[in-house]
Design a protein around this motif. Structure first.
Motif, mmCIF file in Angstrom:
data_model
loop_
_atom_site.group_PDB
_atom_site.id
_atom_site.type_symbol
_atom_site.label_atom_id
_atom_site.label_comp_id
_atom_site.label_asym_id
_atom_site.label_seq_id
_atom_site.Cartn_x
_atom_site.Cartn_y
_atom_site.Cartn_z
ATOM 1 N N SER A 107 2.253 51.903 -135.087
ATOM 2 C CA SER A 107 2.051 52.015 -133.642
ATOM 3 C C SER A 107 3.026 51.140 -132.867
ATOM 4 O O SER A 107 3.331 51.426 -131.707
ATOM 5 C CB SER A 107 0.609 51.667 -133.273
ATOM 6 N N THR A 108 3.530 50.097 -133.486
ATOM 7 C CA THR A 108 4.520 49.237 -132.841
ATOM 8 C C THR A 108 5.933 49.789 -133.004
ATOM 9 O O THR A 108 6.718 49.802 -132.046
ATOM 10 C CB THR A 108 4.476 47.817 -133.447
ATOM 11 N N LEU A 109 6.254 50.257 -134.204
ATOM 12 C CA LEU A 109 7.624 50.670 -134.503
ATOM 13 C C LEU A 109 7.981 52.065 -133.995
ATOM 14 O O LEU A 109 9.112 52.299 -133.578
ATOM 15 C CB LEU A 109 7.874 50.604 -136.008
ATOM 16 N N ARG A 110 7.037 53.000 -134.035
ATOM 17 C CA ARG A 110 7.350 54.381 -133.648
ATOM 18 C C ARG A 110 7.931 54.482 -132.232
ATOM 19 O O ARG A 110 8.981 55.095 -132.041
ATOM 20 C CB ARG A 110 6.139 55.291 -133.799
ATOM 21 N N PRO A 111 7.306 53.871 -131.214
ATOM 22 C CA PRO A 111 7.890 53.970 -129.872
ATOM 23 C C PRO A 111 9.289 53.349 -129.781
ATOM 24 O O PRO A 111 10.166 53.880 -129.093
ATOM 25 C CB PRO A 111 6.904 53.220 -128.979
ATOM 26 N N ARG A 112 9.497 52.258 -130.480
ATOM 27 C CA ARG A 112 10.828 51.621 -130.475
ATOM 28 C C ARG A 112 11.869 52.541 -131.096
ATOM 29 O O ARG A 112 12.986 52.684 -130.573
ATOM 30 C CB ARG A 112 10.791 50.313 -131.244
ATOM 31 N N LEU A 113 11.526 53.139 -132.223
ATOM 32 C CA LEU A 113 12.468 54.025 -132.905
ATOM 33 C C LEU A 113 12.735 55.287 -132.079
ATOM 34 O O LEU A 113 13.879 55.735 -131.985
ATOM 35 C CB LEU A 113 11.947 54.395 -134.292
ATOM 36 N N GLU A 114 11.696 55.844 -131.481
ATOM 37 C CA GLU A 114 11.881 57.036 -130.651
ATOM 38 C C GLU A 114 12.752 56.721 -129.441
ATOM 39 O O GLU A 114 13.610 57.522 -129.070
ATOM 40 C CB GLU A 114 10.527 57.586 -130.212
ATOM 41 N N SER A 115 12.540 55.559 -128.844
ATOM 42 C CA SER A 115 13.347 55.140 -127.707
ATOM 43 C C SER A 115 14.802 54.955 -128.118
ATOM 44 O O SER A 115 15.730 55.393 -127.425
ATOM 45 C CB SER A 115 12.801 53.842 -127.127
ATOM 46 N N ARG A 116 15.013 54.331 -129.264
ATOM 47 C CA ARG A 116 16.380 54.117 -129.778
ATOM 48 C C ARG A 116 17.069 55.452 -130.035
ATOM 49 O O ARG A 116 18.220 55.651 -129.661
ATOM 50 C CB ARG A 116 16.317 53.281 -131.065
ATOM 51 N N ARG A 117 16.358 56.378 -130.671
ATOM 52 C CA ARG A 117 16.932 57.693 -130.953
ATOM 53 C C ARG A 117 17.288 58.415 -129.653
ATOM 54 O O ARG A 117 18.356 59.018 -129.538
ATOM 55 C CB ARG A 117 15.977 58.528 -131.787
ATOM 56 N N HIS A 118 16.409 58.322 -128.668
ATOM 57 C CA HIS A 118 16.656 58.967 -127.384
ATOM 58 C C HIS A 118 17.919 58.405 -126.722
ATOM 59 O O HIS A 118 18.760 59.165 -126.223
ATOM 60 C CB HIS A 118 15.441 58.784 -126.464
ATOM 61 N N ARG A 119 18.056 57.083 -126.726
ATOM 62 C CA ARG A 119 19.249 56.470 -126.132
ATOM 63 C C ARG A 119 20.524 56.878 -126.877
ATOM 64 O O ARG A 119 21.558 57.142 -126.265
ATOM 65 C CB ARG A 119 19.107 54.948 -126.116
ATOM 66 N N LEU A 120 20.449 56.925 -128.202
ATOM 67 C CA LEU A 120 21.612 57.329 -128.989
ATOM 68 C C LEU A 120 22.001 58.777 -128.692
ATOM 69 O O LEU A 120 23.189 59.097 -128.553
ATOM 70 C CB LEU A 120 21.334 57.155 -130.478
ATOM 71 N N LEU A 121 21.010 59.652 -128.588
ATOM 72 C CA LEU A 121 21.292 61.052 -128.276
ATOM 73 C C LEU A 121 21.896 61.199 -126.885
ATOM 74 O O LEU A 121 22.789 62.028 -126.672
ATOM 75 C CB LEU A 121 20.024 61.900 -128.407
ATOM 76 N N GLU A 122 21.441 60.382 -125.933
ATOM 77 C CA GLU A 122 22.029 60.404 -124.590
ATOM 78 C C GLU A 122 23.494 59.964 -124.637
ATOM 79 O O GLU A 122 24.347 60.574 -123.995
ATOM 80 C CB GLU A 122 21.253 59.486 -123.646
ATOM 81 N N GLN A 123 23.772 58.922 -125.400
ATOM 82 C CA GLN A 123 25.155 58.461 -125.532
ATOM 83 C C GLN A 123 26.029 59.544 -126.166
ATOM 84 O O GLN A 123 27.171 59.756 -125.743
ATOM 85 C CB GLN A 123 25.217 57.185 -126.360
ATOM 86 N N LEU A 124 25.504 60.212 -127.162
ATOM 87 C CA LEU A 124 26.240 61.278 -127.825
ATOM 88 C C LEU A 124 26.522 62.418 -126.848
ATOM 89 O O LEU A 124 27.628 62.957 -126.808
ATOM 90 C CB LEU A 124 25.443 61.775 -129.024
ATOM 91 N N GLN A 125 25.537 62.745 -126.046
ATOM 92 C CA GLN A 125 25.703 63.816 -125.069
ATOM 93 C C GLN A 125 26.762 63.433 -124.034
ATOM 94 O O GLN A 125 27.563 64.272 -123.621
ATOM 95 C CB GLN A 125 24.375 64.104 -124.389
ATOM 96 N N GLN A 126 26.792 62.192 -123.627
ATOM 97 C CA GLN A 126 27.803 61.741 -122.658
ATOM 98 C C GLN A 126 29.205 61.825 -123.251
ATOM 99 O O GLN A 126 30.156 62.132 -122.532
ATOM 100 C CB GLN A 126 27.504 60.323 -122.205
ATOM 101 N N LEU A 127 29.329 61.561 -124.533
ATOM 102 C CA LEU A 127 30.644 61.678 -125.172
ATOM 103 C C LEU A 127 31.109 63.127 -125.202
ATOM 104 O O LEU A 127 32.304 63.393 -125.081
ATOM 105 C CB LEU A 127 30.584 61.160 -126.609
ATOM 106 N N SER A 128 30.179 64.044 -125.375
ATOM 107 C CA SER A 128 30.530 65.449 -125.482
ATOM 108 C C SER A 128 30.944 66.039 -124.141
ATOM 109 O O SER A 128 31.638 67.039 -124.087
ATOM 110 C CB SER A 128 29.343 66.249 -126.033
ATOM 111 N N ALA A 129 30.513 65.385 -123.051
ATOM 112 C CA ALA A 129 30.822 65.914 -121.713
ATOM 113 C C ALA A 129 32.256 65.700 -121.326
ATOM 114 O O ALA A 129 33.020 65.029 -121.822
ATOM 115 C CB ALA A 129 29.918 65.258 -120.682
#
Length: 59
Positions: A37-59
């Protein structure tokens, strides 16, 4: 002529980190409920930020 590989390296690094985060998420089932319950939100948040960064690179 000079070729800039920086965006390619950055994209590769982001994909590698996304893979690490996803592997960590898969391993959560081996942890206790409190840790999950502590780690899942942190990992999901990290994955979301990484995917956003990846999307910005593709633009």
């Amino acid at each position: 002529m000079s070729i800039n590989f920086e965006p390619v390296y950055r994209q590769h690094d982001l994909w590698m980190e996304i893979g690490r985060v996803e592997m960590a998420m898969e391993q959560l089932e081996r942890r206790g409920e409190r840790e999950r319950s502590t780690l899942r939100p942190r990992l999901e948040s990290r994955r979301h930020r990484l995917l956003e960064q990846l999307q910005q690179l593709s633009a």
